[in-house]
Write an enzyme that holds these catalytic residues in place. Structure first.
Site, PDB file in Angstrom:
ATOM      1  N   SER A 100       7.792   3.496   3.144  1.00 12.59           N
ATOM      2  CA  SER A 100       6.435   3.611   3.674  1.00 12.59           C
ATOM      3  C   SER A 100       5.926   5.033   3.512  1.00 12.59           C
ATOM      4  CB  SER A 100       6.408   3.218   5.158  1.00 12.59           C
ATOM      5  OG  SER A 100       5.079   3.060   5.606  1.00 12.59           O
ATOM      6  N   ARG A 103       1.693   8.464   7.478  1.00 12.49           N
ATOM      7  CA  ARG A 103       0.245   8.681   7.614  1.00 12.49           C
ATOM      8  C   ARG A 103      -0.049   9.443   8.888  1.00 12.49           C
ATOM      9  NH1 ARG A 103      -0.147   3.250   7.897  1.00 12.49           N
ATOM     10  NH2 ARG A 103      -1.827   3.357   9.413  1.00 12.49           N
ATOM     11  N   GLU A 205       3.510  -0.597 -13.989  1.00 12.01           N
ATOM     12  CA  GLU A 205       2.956  -1.743 -13.243  1.00 12.01           C
ATOM     13  C   GLU A 205       1.748  -2.329 -13.955  1.00 12.01           C
ATOM     14  OE1 GLU A 205       2.783  -2.001  -8.724  1.00 12.01           O
ATOM     15  OE2 GLU A 205       2.734   0.158  -9.101  1.00 12.01           O
TER      16      GLU A 205
END
Length: 347
Positions: A100, A103, A205
């Site tokens: 993750s 933030r 990707e």
């Protein structure tokens, strides 16, 4: 899933190496978050991509923005991380690497440091409660935030590599692959590698990223996320494949995610087949089990039914994944012992 077949995949001990925390939030946890924040007027269909549905890659990233609105405090992160860990454990996952991007939220006073500390707290809490799963954490660099933030993220991860008692073990590079260029992030990634952090990089990707992929493979990463367009049949090149093969870099492959995110047309065309037939190290993963409405048992079943793999082949895939985890050799040995204890007899 069919009940009898279901049991095999559910009971199969599994390793999950590509799971984004916020993308792994289940329907049930989203329900709790929505109840906490009714003023946001968020509905379930804004946070997940249901059966038969597809979204563009850009639309998938919009889903994450909605989830971030729901998860913006220490309390939210603790609940989300604890729920996600317990759900993976309930699905037979014995070793999990969560990832993750830390933030900060000025409205709730959340800092990036506190973000990581709260995820660690959730891991420790689950361990204390006896949840049958070994969990580690990869601190993610969001490529959209540029080189300076990437370096700050690595510095933060370095601190936790020392202080987290082996729970923070690596760096993930992710975020919208169409934004920025990987070359700008190489100094941060190189620093991470030199400091002992393992690297899992989202590579190829989308189409036409030859130069970036080539540069990032030279670092080299310890694992590759997706690698959808590495090989020639998907628009990549023999040169990229050669580099991956020579360095024996394992690929984290997420079937449902790629099909629902429309980077792969259908399961039959998934690049799992290309690398698996070659005998190259691959690990089946979920990516975002909440957003893509799947779990790891389901992903193994899809691989088996699509590519004609029998139970013994599936077991082998699951066991080999242990070799590619970022935790130390002592942990690998413990996990292999567990697999030996749990191994069924194949007729």
């Amino acid at each position: 899933m069919d009940k009898e077949v279901d049991v095999f995949y559910r009971e199969l001990p599994k390793v999950e190496l590509h799971a984004h925390l916020n993308g792994s939030v289940s329907f049930q946890t989203i329900e709790k978050l929505i109840r906490r924040k009714p003023q946001l007027n968020i509905e379930h269909n804004m946070t997940a991509i249901g059966k038969g549905q597809r979204r563009t890659l850009d639309e998938c990233f919009q889903v994450f923005k909605v989830i971030h609105q729901l998860v913006d405090s220490e309390e939210d992160i603790l609940m989300v991380a604890t729920d996600v860990i317990k759900e993976f454990a309930a699905d037979g996952v014995k070793y999990l690497e969560l990832r993750s991007t830390p933030r900060e939220e000025t409205t709730t006073g959340l800092s990036k440091r506190k973000y990581i500390e709260t995820v660690i707290q959730a891991i420790q809490q689950c361990k204390k409660e006896g949840v049958d799963i070994d969990v580690r954490f990869l601190v993610a660099i969001d490529r959209r935030n540029g080189s300076q933030v990437a370096m700050e993220t690595v510095q933060l991860a370095e601190e936790f590599l020392v202080s987290s008692d082996g729970l923070v073990i690596g760096i993930d590079l992710s975020g919208d692959p169409t934004v920025g260029h990987g070359r700008d992030l190489i100094p941060a990634l190189q620093r991470a590698k030199n400091s002992g952090l393992k690297l899992s990089l989202h590579l190829s990707e989308v189409l036409s990223q030859y130069d970036e992929t080539n540069l990032l493979l030279d670092i080299p990463p310890d694992r590759i996320g997706h690698g959808t367009f590495l090989h020639p049949e998907m628009g990549g090149s023999e040169n990229l494949v050669d580099k991956v093969v020579q360095k024996k870099i394992p690929l984290e492959l997420c079937l449902t995610s790629n099909v629902k995110g429309q980077t792969v047309q259908c399961f039959d065309e998934h690049h799992f087949k290309y690398w698996y037939k070659m005998g190259h190290p691959v690990v089946i993963c979920t990516d975002d089990k909440g957003v893509f409405a799947t779990d790891l048992s389901q992903e193994y079943k899809i691989a088996a039914t699509t590519f004609g793999l029998d139970r013994e082949a599936i077991w082998k895939l699951s066991k080999q994944a242990i070799d590619y985890i970022f935790a130390p050799d002592s942990v690998k040995q413990q996990l292999k012992q567990r697999w030996r204890e749990l191994q069924p007899e194949f007729k």
